[in-house]
Design a protein around this motif. Sequence first.
Motif, PDB file in Angstrom:
ATOM      1  N   THR A  30      -7.006 -13.057 136.318  1.00  0.00           N
ATOM      2  CA  THR A  30      -7.016 -13.852 135.091  1.00  0.00           C
ATOM      3  C   THR A  30      -7.092 -12.937 133.880  1.00  0.00           C
ATOM      4  OG1 THR A  30      -9.406 -14.050 135.272  1.00  0.00           O
ATOM      5  CG2 THR A  30      -8.091 -15.864 136.164  1.00  0.00           C
ATOM      6  N   SER A  71      -6.684 -24.827 123.060  1.00  0.00           N
ATOM      7  CA  SER A  71      -5.764 -25.955 123.234  1.00  0.00           C
ATOM      8  C   SER A  71      -6.522 -27.267 123.325  1.00  0.00           C
ATOM      9  CB  SER A  71      -4.905 -25.750 124.488  1.00  0.00           C
ATOM     10  OG  SER A  71      -5.715 -25.673 125.651  1.00  0.00           O
ATOM     11  N   ALA A  72      -7.721 -27.241 123.952  1.00  0.00           N
ATOM     12  CA  ALA A  72      -8.532 -28.466 123.996  1.00  0.00           C
ATOM     13  C   ALA A  72      -8.982 -28.863 122.596  1.00  0.00           C
ATOM     14  CB  ALA A  72      -9.742 -28.251 124.901  1.00  0.00           C
ATOM     15  N   PRO A 123      -7.366 -22.154 127.008  1.00  0.00           N
ATOM     16  CA  PRO A 123      -7.801 -23.522 127.330  1.00  0.00           C
ATOM     17  C   PRO A 123      -8.807 -24.069 126.311  1.00  0.00           C
ATOM     18  CG  PRO A 123      -7.821 -22.144 129.294  1.00  0.00           C
ATOM     19  CD  PRO A 123      -7.591 -21.224 128.141  1.00  0.00           C
ATOM     20  N   GLN A 126       3.331 -26.012 126.420  1.00  0.00           N
ATOM     21  CA  GLN A 126       2.091 -26.304 125.703  1.00  0.00           C
ATOM     22  C   GLN A 126       2.132 -25.771 124.274  1.00  0.00           C
ATOM     23  OE1 GLN A 126      -0.808 -24.959 128.944  1.00  0.00           O
ATOM     24  NE2 GLN A 126      -2.023 -26.472 127.833  1.00  0.00           N
ATOM     25  N   ASP A 146      -6.413 -17.136 130.060  1.00  0.00           N
ATOM     26  CA  ASP A 146      -7.169 -18.048 130.925  1.00  0.00           C
ATOM     27  C   ASP A 146      -8.558 -18.367 130.400  1.00  0.00           C
ATOM     28  OD1 ASP A 146      -5.150 -18.034 133.142  1.00  0.00           O
ATOM     29  OD2 ASP A 146      -5.635 -15.897 133.083  1.00  0.00           O
TER      30      ASP A 146
END
Length: 1860
Positions: A323, A335-336, A332, A381, A328
């Motif tokens: 990762t 993006s959240a 996330p 994304q 990684d």
Amino acid sequence: MTVISFKDGKVEAILNEFALDDDVSSDVKDTLKSFLLKVTENIRFTTGKRSRERSLEEALQILLKIPKEELLSLPSAALHQLVQLLLALQIEAVTTSSVSHKLDKMVQVLVELNRSVVFEEVQRCLHNLLHKEQVLSLQDLQIACMFMEDSSVGRDVLKEECKTLLSQVAKMIPVVLSDDAAQNGLLCYQTVKLCLQVFQLLPGQVAALVYSKDAVNMIVRDILEFLMNVILGENSSRDTRLLSGTVVAMVITAVTDAQAAQSAAWCLLQITNREPWRLSVGELQVVCRPKNQDGVDRLAISRGLLTCCRKEVLVSRHGNQGTCFLLDGLFPLISALCEEKLDCHYYVFQVFTMWLKRFKECLREIWDVTGAPLDSDLQQQLRQIIWSNAESPLDGLAELAHSAFCLFMEIYEKDCQHFGNTEKRLYDELLHRIAELPWQSKAKYSPLCAILPYTGTDKVLKLYPALPSHILKCLSTNLLSPCACEVYKCLLQEQKRELVINASEEAPPTDQDLANQWAHRWQPKILEALTSEVTLLQNNASCHLLPSTLRTYPGAFNTLLLALDPTAPGHLRTWACIMSAQRSISGHSLWGMNGTDNLKTLRLALSSLDDSVRLAALNLLCCSPKTKEAPSQVEYSALRDFIPLNLNSESSPFRQHLQAALRKFLVRIRESCMASIKGHKRKTGLCKEEEAELKQGIDFVGWLAQLTLVYLTPDCSYQRKKTVLLLLSAVLDTCTDTWSPDRKKGQPPANMSTLINWAKERGKWNFFSKSNMLVLIGCLEDSTNEIRELSAELLLRFFPPSLPDDITDVLFCRAERLLKSPRVPEAQMGAMMFKLLLQKADGVSEQGEKQSIRLIRFLLNKLEHHFLTAKSDMLQAARTTPIHGIVSALQRGLMEVPGVLGESLNHSVAVDIVCLLEKISLLLLGVLYGDQDTEEKEVPPSFCDMGNAISSLIGQHGVEGARLDEDTDENVLLSEEHSLVLTCCWVSLKEIGIFLGFLVERIQSLPWRLTVEELTMASKLFKDIILKCRHWGAVEGCCIGFTKFCRTLLSSSNPEVREIPALILQQGLFVLQSARSTSVTRRAAGLPMLILGVLAAEDSSKSRPLLAHTINTLLDIAREPLPQDWDETLDLPQVCAGHILQALVKGSSLAVAVLQHTPAVTMLSLTLLSSPCWAMRNAALQLYSSLCTRMLGQQPAGEEGSTHSGMSSPSFFHLYPALQPFLQEALESAAKDLLDSTVLLHPSLYPVLTLLAKLQPGAEEQTRALSEFLPPLFLLAASPVYSVRVMSSRALVAMIPPSQCLATVLELVEKLPESPDVSCGHNRLHGQLLQIKTVLTRALKTNIQSSLSGVVGRFESRVWLASSSQRCLLVRLAYVDVVELLRGHCSGAFLTHLSSVLLQEIHRTPNILEVGFASFQQSAVNFLCEDPEWASQVWKNLSTGSTVVRLSLVKRAAEGCGWRGTVLQQVMLRALQANLKEALLHQDVEYKIAFLTALVEVISPEDSLGPSHPSSPGFNEACLQDCVEDLFDDLEMGPGGPGFISVALCAVSLLLYQSIDLCLLERLCKLLEKHRCPEAPEALRSACARSLCLFAVSVVTRSLKGRPLFKEISIRLISTGIYLLQDESLEVRAKAAIFASLLFSSRQPVPPQRCFYMQVNQALIFLLNLLLEEFWDTRAALDALVCHLPDCDLNVILQEVKETVCRSLYERDEANVFAEPSVMSECLLPYMLRLAKRYPESSTLAEDLELWARNNVSAVRENLTICLKFQLGDVLNPDWLSLLTEPRFHAALSGLFTRAIVLLQLLKECDNMKPLLDPMSLSTDLQDINERFIHNGVLFSQAFVDALNLTRQSLKEQGFFKNS
């Protein structure tokens, strides 16, 4: 700014040290003394920040001039004291970074000389700070930050004291966290900032501490724990939390062990945990306890890590897993955050952009870690996040999205190159998606710019051929023009790069070759934009596209010019724009190129009627990239002609551009003149050319300044006064040495005084004379606020700091009188005067008290006196001592004049003011209630109650006052007394609210402050005014102060003070929820404003808890079910909650904050539309409308701006995901009931459809996700409600993917029945056709017309839907509308068949009433008229058509499009001719107006105002005579309104175009003279101007060609034109100017193909010249001039000026506010003198002149005597100031001087007149009056002065003054 105390005599001590040292030279001593005085200048005399910066900059320059050797010889003690002084000043300026930087530069100079001395002094300073026992204060923290950030020596000292500093910070943490104010305020922020600077600037020391295991480790651990607590929600300030995240990341950066740093970074990702977790950094371990997981915690950590972490940390792996931290770990998290709808979303997306930037930087290392190209899911994304944010309505997100897209494209390109991906499919996908989006979508243009360098222009334009057209559409909107300009610029640069790369190296392309390539692709579009009639498109193209083009392709200049024809519409402005852009880019004057032609075209442009053309030409004249380029003789001459004729423009943008252009021209004059003088100093002297150039510049500036002051007389129009004030401001800005402390740029040059002195030595540039001052003081009584403000600003900024004593005394008396006026504008004048007096008060009165304090005390005493008067007799107070003027004066004086508040007020005085304001407010509210006991009355009176209360009050004082009860039949118009009292109450309450808010804000920043009790009293006062005063203006004005008040309280460090706004809010919500027993007409309009005022005051950088609580409370209240016994006539809490929510949504101060609550509020509003209560439904509908506006963001104007938003449907539902299922359910519910044939009302259905209809279609893939909306929308086509069918068809478009539009149309067409035998409901059939129409319209815009054959064939086969077989006329109409869209693709046979069917239908008369028959006939007429052949058939049967058909035909003809220059025009003309008589006798006025309008349009030429040859009517003479007589009967005696009379006037003018019947022409001329007067309706005055264009040109032209009978009538027509050129309507003036332009064209030897329309004032001059050149010897010529002169009777004016009593509340405006008597007199004077000089040449003229002279001589003699009696001396007289502000006085003076000068000329020319008046006496009196007046504020224009001087000179030459 805090003033340093100099009790220790620091400056004197240093000077003494210098004086005692003999080694220091006297020059150095003097220089150092100057340095010290300059460096302390703005401390000794407290001034603004800019002034201080200027003084410090000058001090630094003085210090740098001292040789280092001399400075080294200074005594050690003096050097120490000098450093101490600079450090003391630096510490004192710790909150002003720019001042601190400048002082540090001086310290650095001393560091270079003796570092040890500076180090010692800094060390001593910081030692006292760091080693004191008390906890560090806010100032201590700021001082430490300053030394850490700005001072290298300070940093070295703190490096040694790092542990001590951190220890002190650790000691502060409990103090910071113990108090809410400290924790959420500046103290906590400054603590975090200091930590950041320590960790950032002292990394070595910090790293050692992180790994230390001793006690110091605990200090750093405590600091780290404190920072994490702040991040996790201990602090509510977003800025502090974000800064803390950066500091924590900086600690990780300080870790030298890479493994430990990576581990700590991964450890921080536990920030998402809801349970406590442990953070380890080196030897530091901290337990983190989440408190408020609102997203800011994750945002702060992500932001900090991306900002500070090194590459090895960002690409590190977690354990042995494959990762990557950046991919990684952080992605996330980020993006959240992007998916969440946080109120800090801008910062979230900013962090996403930072992630992309760091990803690009680490790309090579990431490849090493992953070993694979970018994952397709990651690409998807990234694309989705960027796209969804590009359309967000939040400010700034679009720019961030552009940056993000550029980074993404760069990453993708590098990734493809690295892994050998040559296909690069992503580019094609993105281009397809961009092309699919509608042009209104802002989200498509930024990605286009980003992708362009990687795809090339050919590919972009191939896949997106509509791009050039879309760029032009975008330029027509303010919202989209910036991104369209950027796209065009990128396209040009990329195209040029491609052309250069692809060219042969042996023969590289020339500039002209490149320009030819550009022209092939872009020139037509650029010329289309530049010549467009759309102003915004025109401006954007000239300001942005044109410069980009000429910079990139220099050869395009010639290419563009060759394509222009200056006589064509729009080309003249385009020529000026191209020339101007070329000049600014090349830097060369263009008058040498094609000199004569260019100058001729320039003169043409400068005299154009079009403002934009004149401005473009002016910009060409004034602007130059070289500020030192001296203006040429051509430019000076052109501007001297241009400026006087363009001072009364009605366009505000024109005035602003005029000022800007002339400011640039004045800068050129100034810089070139100063360069000449500077050169003169280096030479023996100036050459003749330089001397002439210098004189020319000085003279021009003086002429312009004098011109502006002359036109500031009160009788000039607002437009002229505003323009000349702007120009005077430009002159004083550029040509004086006045320094403006509040401005960064535009300050005068350092040696400006040299040029000023040069000018003054030659008697020029006396800008600040007493007379000029009086002129500006006179403007303080202008009726418009703008003129008053501008004049006061000029007096303050440029004139001497104090007023002369006589002016001060008179101005004080004048201001005092005006403050007593009940008229609001006059009271504001008085307030402005008092403000000016305070600003100019710089001395001490005789009693030893400062004048400013004395003035404020006077106003306070007056306020109390006015209050006591109102308390005893409110009516008398409203008439003679109103309160609002004094309150306004106090507000302006205390708040807007620096320093006055602190000097004038102390705590007790401030409390007295607040108490007095409370008493006044209670008194005024009591007057409105009719009861002084208002404490217990929460409900405000209705307007009727207020009227009755005031009537009772008036009746108590013996004045009859009619009560306003609803059940009486008495007159409800307010009496003068009613208006006086009501206005006094409302305006006073408004002013009190504004004053109190600003007063509290300023007081709370002083050393003494109001207590909690006193602030609570003030809050109650606000609450009473807002809730108990119904007047919206008063409530809204009061809320300005209330918001200031709340913002001040919420930022206080006292928790009790901060609670007051929350308490007000709580009380407001309580009032909302309390029981109701009052009528809705009595509900206070102020409650929503009260709540909005509190919420708007919340700090936007924090979480806004009050807003969230309020909205949730309001939602709960609105959701409550209605009581069973609810009463429609009483207030309901639910209704009020809806109105308050609407106010919050509409409030601009909450625009961003409220967005996160909009889904819940939207669902509520739609739900409440089903309420049984009308008031509830009304409130819900208003709330929903405001929500739609807020959610959809700014609307693009232009093609579909009124019906569509710029937001696509996918983006809308991405921003508001909660709405998608709710709206979908609403549609499905309605569709299900329709399918089940259940008749149920769905009140929310139409609003939902309206919202969806405003959305734009999105990209293919994203729009497919909305396919579930399609089934219910298709079903709603069968709705029995017409509006639902229409709106569902529009909503359908946004839900269909672009590629499916044609397929959907085909599917809908196939569902249509092929014959009448197939059963189908009319509603469904109509709805399907509407859906076909809307979807087809969208499909036709996507360039797929070639595949329409299937649709067309199937649609043609259903032609029965337009025939009589289909009984529903709405269906037939909808079918015809669809055919209109497909017309170009349909077969000829089908169109012929359909046209014949429609032709039969329009001649059919229904036997019974058929719904929609009129609309169908109108649609059929429009369809048929699109084809000239069928249109001819329709027009031939005009007389037999129905009323609807005839009205449709003539209305279509009146639009004037499609038929000009064709055979159809003659057919229409014959039909109109044949039916004219019948139309005139028709009873329907609408038809008569439309018919006559059509007749005028068909007969008159294309521009409808008419060159000289209208189409020949060809009427039968007898018929024509009858029609003309009928028209004259209607015009002279008929009852027709302005609309009919105006069109009838134009019609009869056309019919008499070639008439020679003097009787008829005389009648028409009388009508024009009747309707040209200012009192006539504008429509009639406009018709008069157009009539002049239609027939008067012919009459005057025939008169000039030898028709003497027409001479007198021609003069009257010209006089009418002169009247209309002075009309207050811009449209009327423009049409009158066209009349003059047509006359001018008709007099040319070779009439031009197109008539050039000249500017209004140019037209006036032309008509006057024409009158004097061609008609001077006609009897009516003199009267045509004299009738425009103002009256000169001064007696009446002097009597009325002495009356100071205000007789009415409102002053009546003049009928023509644009008229300018003095300017007109100036304009007429030379023409009347020319007539007088021709006295001997014509007996007729001689008789007229003699008669005029005899009639005027006594009036002239009498009024000149009055002028001579004025007591004018060195001391200003109050009565004289009253006259200076009287418009009629100046008008009469100008009329008097004009008559007197003309009489003087006649006395010279005619011996018979000499007995009437002595020429020598008259001349001497005029000269004496002129000289006396010119020194006392009356400035006559140069035209009067020159005429008087010339006449006197002529009289001297004839020997009249021999004995004088």
